[in-house]
Design an enzyme around this catalytic site. Structure first.
Site, PDB file in Angstrom:
ATOM      1  N   LYS A  54     -16.107 -59.492   2.394  1.00 47.99           N
ATOM      2  CA  LYS A  54     -16.994 -58.364   2.688  1.00 47.99           C
ATOM      3  C   LYS A  54     -17.450 -58.506   4.128  1.00 47.99           C
ATOM      4  CE  LYS A  54     -21.251 -56.023   1.391  1.00 47.99           C
ATOM      5  NZ  LYS A  54     -22.307 -55.883   0.382  1.00 47.99           N
ATOM      6  N   ARG A  85     -26.527 -47.177   2.335  1.00 40.80           N
ATOM      7  CA  ARG A  85     -27.895 -47.670   2.537  1.00 40.80           C
ATOM      8  C   ARG A  85     -28.888 -46.512   2.551  1.00 40.80           C
ATOM      9  NH1 ARG A  85     -26.599 -52.372   7.088  1.00 40.80           N
ATOM     10  NH2 ARG A  85     -25.109 -53.521   5.801  1.00 40.80           N
ATOM     11  N   LYS A 113     -26.688 -58.160   8.870  1.00 39.71           N
ATOM     12  CA  LYS A 113     -26.249 -59.083   7.813  1.00 39.71           C
ATOM     13  C   LYS A 113     -25.150 -60.027   8.319  1.00 39.71           C
ATOM     14  CE  LYS A 113     -27.623 -55.966   4.029  1.00 39.71           C
ATOM     15  NZ  LYS A 113     -27.268 -55.388   2.710  1.00 39.71           N
ATOM     16  N   LYS A 172     -13.620 -55.424   1.447  1.00 38.53           N
ATOM     17  CA  LYS A 172     -14.544 -54.319   1.714  1.00 38.53           C
ATOM     18  C   LYS A 172     -14.950 -54.332   3.174  1.00 38.53           C
ATOM     19  CE  LYS A 172     -19.156 -52.869   0.515  1.00 38.53           C
ATOM     20  NZ  LYS A 172     -20.361 -53.171  -0.209  1.00 38.53           N
ATOM     21  N   SER A 217     -18.680 -46.047   1.730  1.00 40.02           N
ATOM     22  CA  SER A 217     -19.337 -44.766   1.967  1.00 40.02           C
ATOM     23  C   SER A 217     -19.010 -44.162   3.333  1.00 40.02           C
ATOM     24  CB  SER A 217     -20.852 -44.930   1.802  1.00 40.02           C
ATOM     25  OG  SER A 217     -21.343 -45.923   2.694  1.00 40.02           O
ATOM     26  N   TYR A 231     -15.519 -43.149  -3.924  1.00 42.36           N
ATOM     27  CA  TYR A 231     -16.355 -41.995  -4.259  1.00 42.36           C
ATOM     28  C   TYR A 231     -15.493 -40.758  -4.515  1.00 42.36           C
ATOM     29  CZ  TYR A 231     -19.750 -45.251  -2.453  1.00 42.36           C
ATOM     30  OH  TYR A 231     -20.495 -46.378  -2.275  1.00 42.36           O
TER      31      TYR A 231
HETATM   32  C1  PBG Z   1     -25.184 -54.309  -0.963  1.00 44.12           C
HETATM   33  C2  PBG Z   1     -23.997 -53.401  -0.980  1.00 44.12           C
HETATM   34  C3  PBG Z   1     -23.629 -52.573   0.084  1.00 44.12           C
HETATM   35  C4  PBG Z   1     -22.536 -51.800  -0.350  1.00 44.12           C
HETATM   36  C5  PBG Z   1     -22.240 -52.192  -1.657  1.00 44.12           C
HETATM   37  N1  PBG Z   1     -23.155 -53.207  -2.034  1.00 44.12           N
HETATM   38  C6  PBG Z   1     -24.278 -52.385   1.404  1.00 44.12           C
HETATM   39  C7  PBG Z   1     -24.517 -53.544   2.265  1.00 44.12           C
HETATM   40  O1  PBG Z   1     -23.929 -54.622   2.142  1.00 44.12           O
HETATM   41  O2  PBG Z   1     -25.382 -53.393   3.129  1.00 44.12           O
HETATM   42  C8  PBG Z   1     -21.866 -50.755   0.494  1.00 44.12           C
HETATM   43  C9  PBG Z   1     -21.009 -49.765  -0.208  1.00 44.12           C
HETATM   44  C10 PBG Z   1     -20.669 -48.541   0.573  1.00 44.12           C
HETATM   45  O3  PBG Z   1     -20.961 -48.409   1.782  1.00 44.12           O
HETATM   46  O4  PBG Z   1     -20.092 -47.631  -0.028  1.00 44.12           O
HETATM   47  N2  PBG Z   1     -25.171 -55.510  -1.578  1.00 44.12           N
END
Ligand code: PBG
Length: 334
Positions: free
Chosen positions: A194, A204, A221, A252, A278, A317
């Protein structure tokens, strides 16, 4: 000319015979955003193909997806501020509406695959996936919370847990905690690679889960999610997650990381999942809304590219709209 590759493209029928990759409803996981309340079905401005929904609306959404051939769901909660604290205690509180919703969903639809989100950020007043102290994300203390959250989610009836937090050692910690509590059949879909990506913006917004603006709190992060510049490092994460007992490895985002999907596919025997995030969906939607791209053409092409790269499972989505297209139903963007 002895060899003419165009012969295998000469008709729809021949093209179908030689087609190498296909996306089906069995490959897709539909994300759901759960909010408290009744009859809620709020459009998310930056992600108009997904809505924030209360449990009653989610029940209808699942029924609709099942009719279209999508039977797997990943659910995320939007937690009201009054339930947030430094250590995400509400995440394993038996009164948590997200846990209660999972139990009701599995009771009504026992045959679906329901996947959770294991991470502190929806419950954290700091908006981080781990416990923050003295401006640092505390790895090992976070594992204790993740274990409790995982057991609570398994107790609630989730089939698969999705640790999205990127703490070191979390898969082993969660696996051990689940097994001790008699949940050896609950699976783990690990967010293995990730990345600290800019493409999570609309998510978010949807959950109000971004790191808070405070000089004592890390503003991003990057000390736990991976550096977008790195590929080989994904192999370390993949090896660890496999040894620690993950059942699926996830990459991801997806579209900007197709090379990583391929890399993990070639270096692991576990099923590979890809999260079409997203921001990746939002930019495609925006271009289509402007008339610059054709939705019914680019949306399936995007999903196909993820499959072709090596993903066995795609979280997207677009799951519903993709299946509508497959069934020759009309799709349109809001
Ligand atoms: C948080 C989480 C995130 C997403 C899935 N789980 C956001 C992040 O890590 O800040 C993002 C998914 C998306 O953007 O569709 N644990």
């Amino acid at each position: 000319m002895l060899v003419r590759p165009r012969r295998n493209r000469k008709s729809a029928s021949v093209r179908a015979l030689v087609r190498e990759n296909k996306v089906t409803g069995d490959d897709l996981i539909m994300p759901l955003f759960l909010v408290e309340g009744k009859k809620v079905n709020e459009v998310i401005q930056s992600l108009p193909v997904a809505n924030r929904q209360s449990l009653d609306t989610i029940m209808k959404e699942i029924a609709e997806c099942l009719k279209l051939g999508v039977h797997s769901f990943i659910m995320f909660p939007k937690i009201p501020d009054e339930f947030k604290d430094k250590t995400a205690t509400y995440s394993y509180d038996p009164k948590n509406f997200y846990l209660k919703a999972a139990t009701k969903i599995k009771k009504k639809y026992p045959s679906i695959t329901l996947i959770s989100d294991v991470a502190l950020d929806p419950y954290s007043i700091d908006g981080h996936d781990g416990i923050v102290r003295n401006g640092e994300i505390k790895n090992d203390e976070t594992l204790d919370v993740l274990e409790k959250m995982a057991v609570a989610q398994a107790d609630a009836g989730f089939d698969v847990l999705g640790p999205s937090d990127m703490m070191d050692g979390r898969i082993e910690a969660i696996r051990d905690a689940l097994d001790v509590e008699g949940h050896s059949n609950v699976s783990i879909m690990s967010y293995t690679a990730k990345y600290a990506s800019g493409f999570y913006g609309p998510f978010r917004d949807a959950l109000d889960s971004a790191p808070v603006n405070d000089p004592n709190i890390p503003k991003d992060k990057k000390t736990y999610q991976m550096d977008p510049a790195n590929a080989t490092e994904a192999l370390i994460e993949a090896e660890l997650d496999s040894l620690e007992g993950a059942d699926f490895l996830m990459v991801k985002p997806a579209i900007n990381y197709l090379d990583i999907i391929r890399l993990l596919k070639e270096n692991s025997t576990l099923p590979i999942a890809a999260y079409h995030v997203s921001g990746e969906c939002a930019m495609l939607i925006a271009a289509c809304q402007n008339g610059w791209l054709e939705y019914t053409s680019v949306m399936p092409e995007a999903l196909l590219s993820i499959k072709r790269a090596g993903a066995d499972v795609i979280i997207t989505y677009f799951a519903k709209d993709f299946m509508k297209l497959q069934l020759n139903k009309k799709v349109s963007l809001k």
